[in-house]
Design an enzyme around this catalytic site. Sequence first.
Site, PDB file in Angstrom:
ATOM      1  CE1 TYR A   1      89.267   5.421  16.933  1.00  0.00           C
ATOM      2  CE2 TYR A   1      88.303   7.425  17.841  1.00  0.00           C
ATOM      3  CZ  TYR A   1      89.092   6.801  16.897  1.00  0.00           C
ATOM      4  OH  TYR A   1      89.714   7.539  15.917  1.00  0.00           O
TER       5      TYR A   1
ATOM      6  CB  SER B   1      90.964  10.474  17.674  1.00  0.00           C
ATOM      7  OG  SER B   1      89.613  10.878  17.517  1.00  0.00           O
TER       8      SER B   1
HETATM    9  P1  NAP Z   1      89.948   4.299   7.317  1.00  0.00           P
HETATM   10  O1  NAP Z   1      89.576   5.051   6.098  1.00  0.00           O
HETATM   11  O2  NAP Z   1      89.023   3.269   7.844  1.00  0.00           O
HETATM   12  O3  NAP Z   1      91.393   3.652   7.054  1.00  0.00           O
HETATM   13  C1  NAP Z   1      91.998   2.878   8.060  1.00  0.00           C
HETATM   14  C2  NAP Z   1      93.323   2.387   7.551  1.00  0.00           C
HETATM   15  O4  NAP Z   1      93.958   1.662   8.618  1.00  0.00           O
HETATM   16  C3  NAP Z   1      93.191   1.419   6.371  1.00  0.00           C
HETATM   17  O5  NAP Z   1      94.221   1.706   5.455  1.00  0.00           O
HETATM   18  C4  NAP Z   1      93.406   0.058   7.024  1.00  0.00           C
HETATM   19  O6  NAP Z   1      94.037  -0.880   6.178  1.00  0.00           O
HETATM   20  C5  NAP Z   1      94.393   0.419   8.124  1.00  0.00           C
HETATM   21  N1  NAP Z   1      94.447  -0.589   9.174  1.00  0.00           N
HETATM   22  C6  NAP Z   1      93.493  -0.939  10.066  1.00  0.00           C
HETATM   23  N2  NAP Z   1      93.933  -1.916  10.864  1.00  0.00           N
HETATM   24  C7  NAP Z   1      95.205  -2.188  10.457  1.00  0.00           C
HETATM   25  C8  NAP Z   1      96.198  -3.099  10.884  1.00  0.00           C
HETATM   26  N3  NAP Z   1      95.980  -3.939  11.906  1.00  0.00           N
HETATM   27  N4  NAP Z   1      97.382  -3.109  10.239  1.00  0.00           N
HETATM   28  C9  NAP Z   1      97.634  -2.260   9.214  1.00  0.00           C
HETATM   29  N5  NAP Z   1      96.732  -1.378   8.753  1.00  0.00           N
HETATM   30  C10 NAP Z   1      95.537  -1.352   9.380  1.00  0.00           C
HETATM   31  O7  NAP Z   1      90.217   5.279   8.545  1.00  0.00           O
HETATM   32  P2  NAP Z   1      90.782   6.778   8.619  1.00  0.00           P
HETATM   33  O8  NAP Z   1      89.670   7.644   8.993  1.00  0.00           O
HETATM   34  O9  NAP Z   1      91.638   7.095   7.473  1.00  0.00           O
HETATM   35  O10 NAP Z   1      91.674   6.629   9.939  1.00  0.00           O
HETATM   36  C11 NAP Z   1      93.084   6.778   9.954  1.00  0.00           C
HETATM   37  C12 NAP Z   1      93.489   7.147  11.363  1.00  0.00           C
HETATM   38  O11 NAP Z   1      92.919   8.401  11.714  1.00  0.00           O
HETATM   39  C13 NAP Z   1      93.024   6.160  12.429  1.00  0.00           C
HETATM   40  O12 NAP Z   1      94.033   5.985  13.402  1.00  0.00           O
HETATM   41  C14 NAP Z   1      91.828   6.840  13.037  1.00  0.00           C
HETATM   42  O13 NAP Z   1      91.578   6.434  14.353  1.00  0.00           O
HETATM   43  C15 NAP Z   1      92.257   8.287  12.949  1.00  0.00           C
HETATM   44  N6  NAP Z   1      91.174   9.260  13.031  1.00  0.00           N
HETATM   45  C16 NAP Z   1      90.205   9.300  12.067  1.00  0.00           C
HETATM   46  C17 NAP Z   1      89.174  10.223  12.177  1.00  0.00           C
HETATM   47  C18 NAP Z   1      88.069  10.335  11.171  1.00  0.00           C
HETATM   48  O14 NAP Z   1      87.055  10.995  11.456  1.00  0.00           O
HETATM   49  N7  NAP Z   1      88.189   9.754  10.003  1.00  0.00           N
HETATM   50  C19 NAP Z   1      89.160  11.107  13.262  1.00  0.00           C
HETATM   51  C20 NAP Z   1      90.155  11.042  14.206  1.00  0.00           C
HETATM   52  C21 NAP Z   1      91.165  10.117  14.081  1.00  0.00           C
HETATM   53  P3  NAP Z   1      93.274  -2.002   5.282  1.00  0.00           P
HETATM   54  O15 NAP Z   1      92.080  -1.330   4.650  1.00  0.00           O
HETATM   55  O16 NAP Z   1      94.334  -2.384   4.281  1.00  0.00           O
HETATM   56  O17 NAP Z   1      92.901  -3.141   6.169  1.00  0.00           O
END
Ligand code: NAP
Length: 257
Positions: A166, A152
């Site tokens: 985080y 991130s």
């Molecule tokens: P999101 O829409 O909330 O999706 C999170 C995903 O992670 C969901 O599919 C969830 O699965 C899965 N997950 C969470 N805990 C889990 C576990 N213990 N085992 C297996 N799956 C798990 O979030 P996102 O924004 O797409 O984030 C994806 C990645 O990008 C993360 O690592 C996040 O930190 C990173 N990121 C995001 C942003 C942003 O602004 N969006 C910025 C920087 C980095 P379920 O729904 O099936 O539980």
Amino acid sequence: MAADSAPVAPAGVLIVTGASRGIGAACARAAALAGYRVVVNYHRSRDAALDVVAAITQHGGQAVAIGADVSRQAEVARLFEETDRHFGPVTALVNNAGIGGAILPVEEHNETTLNELFFTNTYACILCAGAAVRRMSPRFGGTGGVIVNISSAAARLGGLPGMAVYAASKGAIDSFTLGLANEVGKEGIRVVGIRPGMIATDILEPMGGAELMERVAPTIGLGRVGQPGEIAQAAVWLLSPAASYLHGTTIDVSGGR
Ligand code: NAP
């Protein structure tokens, strides 16, 4: 997924952790279009994961949904064993599963909130990478592979207010990407990372969702937040032979933030 694009020849077996929603779902769809047989891992959102699989198969791709809490070692082992049985050993991994965790000043964090963040964001990435190395490395009969770790921009910026822990859980990912790359690069395993900026997904909801994105957009170089597909395109490129000399590095895909 673009309806007019058929998958090309098989590119390998890819596990995307946390692929039921957001960035992971976009990575799964884009990788399937590039020819990967994709394991759509999910934790709680089974129906959403099945929708991702359906979207892929409707367009001629191959995918399967496998539920596993990747913060648990035994579930990681089962995820990779089920993948072995379904598609054969993994050749590519996108370590994407993650949570925002508790939004708290550091003095209010405790063992429970820290464990939640570090088990899901950091331990899970390391556990999955280890399971992948056991299949990719020639030491275990493998023929190499690629691991992409989703970090991130918070690792570089310190996180939004209340998100220092985080940020730390992601900073550890950047160090791990470098360390693992040193460990397995000569075994034909490339290891790279992506630091996404602010991307429009559910993870932002507890921090304000649309209101947060509107407030932060003017501070971003491109003047807008990113979309999950924009991270997916970078991930698919990093997985591909086109990125064959990227190793031990983490790229910012953050719109200039
Ligand atoms: P999101 O829409 O909330 O999706 C999170 C995903 O992670 C969901 O599919 C969830 O699965 C899965 N997950 C969470 N805990 C889990 C576990 N213990 N085992 C297996 N799956 C798990 O979030 P996102 O924004 O797409 O984030 C994806 C990645 O990008 C993360 O690592 C996040 O930190 C990173 N990121 C995001 C942003 C942003 O602004 N969006 C910025 C920087 C980095 P379920 O729904 O099936 O539980």
